[in-house]
Design a protein around this motif. Structure first.
Motif, PDB file in Angstrom:
ATOM      1  N   ARG A 271       0.860  -1.185   0.000  1.00  0.00           N
ATOM      2  CA  ARG A 271       0.000   0.000   0.000  1.00  0.00           C
ATOM      3  C   ARG A 271       0.893   1.231   0.000  1.00  0.00           C
ATOM      4  O   ARG A 271       1.766   1.372   0.857  1.00  0.00           O
ATOM      5  N   TYR A 273       1.053   5.351   0.066  1.00  0.00           N
ATOM      6  CA  TYR A 273       0.299   6.554   0.443  1.00  0.00           C
ATOM      7  C   TYR A 273       1.074   7.800   0.012  1.00  0.00           C
ATOM      8  O   TYR A 273       2.275   7.921   0.276  1.00  0.00           O
ATOM      9  N   SER A 313      -1.434  -1.017  -4.237  1.00  0.00           N
ATOM     10  CA  SER A 313      -2.607  -0.204  -3.912  1.00  0.00           C
ATOM     11  C   SER A 313      -2.177   1.241  -3.700  1.00  0.00           C
ATOM     12  O   SER A 313      -1.462   1.557  -2.748  1.00  0.00           O
ATOM     13  N   HIS A 315      -2.816   5.088  -2.759  1.00  0.00           N
ATOM     14  CA  HIS A 315      -3.700   5.958  -1.975  1.00  0.00           C
ATOM     15  C   HIS A 315      -3.172   7.383  -2.107  1.00  0.00           C
ATOM     16  O   HIS A 315      -2.420   7.871  -1.263  1.00  0.00           O
ATOM     17  N   THR A 318      -3.706  11.258   0.150  1.00  0.00           N
ATOM     18  CA  THR A 318      -3.952  10.716   1.489  1.00  0.00           C
ATOM     19  C   THR A 318      -2.695  10.855   2.330  1.00  0.00           C
ATOM     20  O   THR A 318      -1.648  10.312   1.967  1.00  0.00           O
ATOM     21  N   THR A 332      -4.500   7.419   8.842  1.00  0.00           N
ATOM     22  CA  THR A 332      -4.456   8.334   7.708  1.00  0.00           C
ATOM     23  C   THR A 332      -5.369   9.527   7.939  1.00  0.00           C
ATOM     24  O   THR A 332      -6.131   9.583   8.900  1.00  0.00           O
ATOM     25  N   ASP A 334      -8.004  10.467   6.628  1.00  0.00           N
ATOM     26  CA  ASP A 334      -9.454  10.240   6.643  1.00  0.00           C
ATOM     27  C   ASP A 334      -9.897   9.443   7.866  1.00  0.00           C
ATOM     28  O   ASP A 334     -11.039   9.005   7.952  1.00  0.00           O
ATOM     29  N   THR A 336      -8.753   6.511   8.863  1.00  0.00           N
ATOM     30  CA  THR A 336      -8.619   5.053   8.734  1.00  0.00           C
ATOM     31  C   THR A 336      -7.357   4.563   9.439  1.00  0.00           C
ATOM     32  O   THR A 336      -6.293   5.185   9.333  1.00  0.00           O
ATOM     33  N   THR A 338      -4.701   1.369   9.608  1.00  0.00           N
ATOM     34  CA  THR A 338      -4.259   0.219   8.811  1.00  0.00           C
ATOM     35  C   THR A 338      -3.040  -0.398   9.466  1.00  0.00           C
ATOM     36  O   THR A 338      -2.116   0.313   9.875  1.00  0.00           O
TER      37      THR A 338
END
Length: 727
Positions: A271, A273, A313, A315, A318, A332, A334, A336, A338
């Motif tokens: 992932r 970011y 992925s 993001h 973000t 993050t 928003d 979230t 993880t």
């Protein structure tokens, strides 16, 4: 932890004679040196004693059409049907007829070493072959092209190259213990005709673009024994402790780390970011091509489509706001949360600003992002009055491009000269002359006070007052290590790491501009790539590749200054020539790319080697008529045999004509039979690439020299080339 099944053996192949077709075996004995009888012999040119090398010399391209097998003795065949002992004069005559050259067969030994020395075992999977077929469906993909010793079936691994999961890992094949060591590099041999397989350059091109020329893996034999078709591969179940990998920062370092992990065989979740909404991009073009920043097509280094294809992925837009290292989680913007197994911090830096200066009138600028570059490009108009504050690379490059756009530029530097923390005095002076000769007004050793107003920017130095339309502040960057500091990671002008990017917390890394490893914090395009690669290898427990010499460059007024090695402003000058300065541990060159290429090889091979020769003069040249302009249309690539005893490859790309020696520096291939891609002419044999303007190689075999490129002039409908005078 118990052993688990990984896959099974599909084929065993031995190659008794280097470069010739191999033989399939039902059972083989593996020693520490590999399959018994593998690569025991080689063919050599009778006149010179040189070993044949199909990947470099077209005279030997038919080698894989000849077959070799070991029975009681070595036997050879030119058709795979009729076999004769290798010492039979009849088979020697047939082979020489195939090559059109006189050859001799010799066993390797004390006086004749194999042409190359690699890990003794090459493993390739059925799954990798299937994936390559999907990439180039028009090509005939067959294991014989890639010369594996063991073809395996790895049915439970969904990766593009599933054998990469065996790198750095010990496993068993039948009763033999082996360890995966590194990806297997491929060469032009892969493209040759083999039996019923036609010649196909598209195969190696696909490997170059998709897998950095690698296919399959090399392995070391740890404990010998017998292996048979159908034997099972077993090994310890792979720990998933590194999964998933979270990368914070979608700049160059972060994107390259994600790509490296996939290329090196990691199949878990990645992932990525990024605070910016753009796909990851390179920053050097922001300053080096500033004037066109608002018109150029933005080319990402990891597009959304590529990320999707690699299973990364993205993001974007973000921000990661907080790290919880004990719980191994991030939060993050928003809200979230993880979890991660491995965390790579590539947060980069922010442009350093002057306090209390920006009053919101849009006249004060910094250069760090694509938006910054676009805003500055919009103000670079003829007669614009521009202040630049800062005498480093960004300040110099911004001043140069602004002048070329017609702006009136004054550059203020608090120091006594340009880039004093990096450059020796003579290099600073050469750049000062370059800027001054092109109309940049230089003010050194001053402490200006700036004030942004609605209609101008005012600069005060004592009682002196000047005004300009805009100001670019180029006084460096500050590493964005705040998130790491708040999480408790050790920081000091960046996140402290070892040479592999690892922090003091297991599984947490920092790379790129935010990382401070033992050599310091290095802000460069090359360093971002190197750190990304080293961190990815460390995450996967793989052996590190050889460290590249440090490399920096700057483009100003059509000239390119290049530095190889770590520059030291206090270093004594060892040797000086036309456009280059050698300081022993590093070299600086102005418009001398061939010397930079030599220095990179020198530092990579021997960091304390003797300096380059002090006199590397420009070669005297004479202008010769080449052809009519109409003979070289856009996109053409033709061979021209010039009366001045030069065979040239000539092309026109984006309206500009280029001429270069037609022979590839690494082989006997004709470059005019190759192709042009991304500003490089590409060798049709082994796909080394050479810059059209400077001849510098990339994706080339080790030791490849630069291509000889000749200056070209075009006038009155004709093309002229400047060729070296006969000596």
């Amino acid at each position: 932890m118990g052993e688990t099944m990984i896959g099974s053996v599909v084929k065993l192949i031995r190659y008794p004679v280097s470069s010739l077709a191999g033989e399939e075996l039902k059972r083989a004995t593996l020693a520490l040196s590999g399959i018994a009888g593998d690569r025991r012999f080689g063919f050599f040119e009778r006149d010179t004693g040189h070993q044949i090398y199909p990947a470099r010399d077209g005279r030997w391209n038919a080698a894989p059409q000849i077959h070799a097998r070991l029975r009681e003795e070595l036997e050879l065949s030119t058709d795979g049907q009729s076999w004769l002992p290798a010492d039979d004069p009849e088979i020697t005559s047939r082979i020489e007829a195939v090559f059109g050259q006189a050859v001799e067969l010799h066993a390797y030994g004390p006086h004749r070493s194999p042409r190359y020395s690699m890990s003794p075992l090459h493993i390739l999977s059925l799954q990798s072959l299937d994936h390559l077929r999907r990439i180039i469906p028009a090509s005939l993909i067959d294991y014989r092209r890639f010369r594996p010793n063991i073809l395996v079936d790895l049915p439970d691994d969904a990766a593009e190259l599933p054998e990469y999961a065996l790198l750095g890992r010990e496993f068993t094949i039948g009763g033999v213990r082996v360890r995966g060591t590194r990806p297997c590099g491929r060469c032009g041999f892969t493209t040759l005709a083999m039996g019923d397989l036609p010649e196909d350059p598209a195969i190696l091109r696909a490997l170059v673009k998709r897998y950095e020329r690698n296919f399959g893996i090399y392995c070391d034999v740890l404990e010998g024994g017998d292996v048979a078709q159908g034997d099972v591969l077993t090994g310890q179940e792979v720990s998933r402790g590194i999964d998933p990998v979270l990368i914070v920062g979608a700049g160059q370092a972060g994107a390259m780390a994600a790509r490296a992990l996939r290329r090196l065989g990691y199949t878990g979740a990645i992932r990525l970011y990024g605070a910016e909404r753009h796909a990851p991009y390179e920053r050097p073009p922001l300053s080096k091509r500033l004037a066109t920043a608002n018109r150029e097509t933005h080319v990402p280094i990891l597009s959304a489509a590529e990320a999707e294809g690699l299973g990364i992925s993205l993001h974007l837009g973000t921000t990661v706001e907080a790290l919880d290292l004990p719980r191994r989680r991030v939060e993050t913007s928003d809200g979230t949360e993880t979890s991660f197994g491995t965390l790579i911090l590539a947060t980069g830096g922010a442009a350093r600003r002057l306090p209390d200066l920006d009053r919101g009138h849009g006249r004060v600028h910094v250069l760090r992002t694509l938006e910054d570059a676009a805003r500055i490009a919009g103000i670079l108009l003829p007669e614009t009055r521009l202040f630049v504050f800062g005498g480093g690379w960004i300040g110099m490059e911004a001043a140069a491009i602004a002048r070329q756009s017609g702006a009136k530029v004054t550059l203020f530097a608090p120091s006594k000269r340009l880039a004093p923390r990096i450059l020796p005095p003579e290099i600073s002076q050469r750049l000062e002359d370059l800027l001054g000769d092109n109309g940049v007004l230089l003010r050194f050793g001053v402490d200006p006070s700036f004030r942004e107003m609605e209609g101008a920017v005012r600069c005060s130095i004592g009682s002196q007052v000047q005004e300009a339309d805009h100001l670019i502040v180029a006084i460096g960057m500050v590493p964005l290590d705040g998130i790491a500091r708040r999480a408790g990671l050790a920081c000091d002008d960046g996140i402290l790491t070892d040479e592999n990017g690892a922090t003091e917390i297991d599984g947490v890394y920092a790379i790129g501009d935010v990382a401070r490893h033992p050599m310091g914090r290095i802000e460069s395009w090359q360093n971002a790539n190197v750190q990304a690669e080293r961190a990815a290898r460390h995450v996967l427990g793989m052996e590190q590749s050889a460290r590249e010499p440090a490399y920096f460059w700057s483009d100003q007024f059509g000239h390119r200054l290049q530095i190889v090695g770590m520059p030291d402003p206090r270093a004594p000058l060892v040797a000086e020539g036309d456009g280059f300065w050698d300081y022993g541990s590093f070299v600086v060159a102005l418009d001398r790319p061939e010397l930079i290429h030599r220095m990179m090889r020198r530092l990579a091979d021997d960091p304390v080697a003797a300096p380059l020769a002090a006199a590397v003069p420009n070669v005297p040249r004479t202008e010769h008529h080449l052809c009519a302009s109409a003979d070289i249309p856009e996109g053409a690539l033709v061979q021209i045999e010039h009366p001045a005893k030069r065979v040239l490859a000539v092309t026109r790309q984006q309206g500009q004509c280029h001429a270069m020696d037609d022979r590839c520096p690494h082989s006997v291939a004709s470059l005019s039979k190759g192709f042009v891609d991304d500003g490089h002419i590409v060798c049709p044999l082994h796909f080394a690439e050479f810059g059209l303007s400077d001849g510098v190689p990339r994706n080339a075999p080790a030791g490849c020299e630069h291509l000889v490129v000749h200056p070209v002039a075009e006038r009155d409908g004709h093309i002229y080339v400047l060729l070296p005078n006969a000596t």
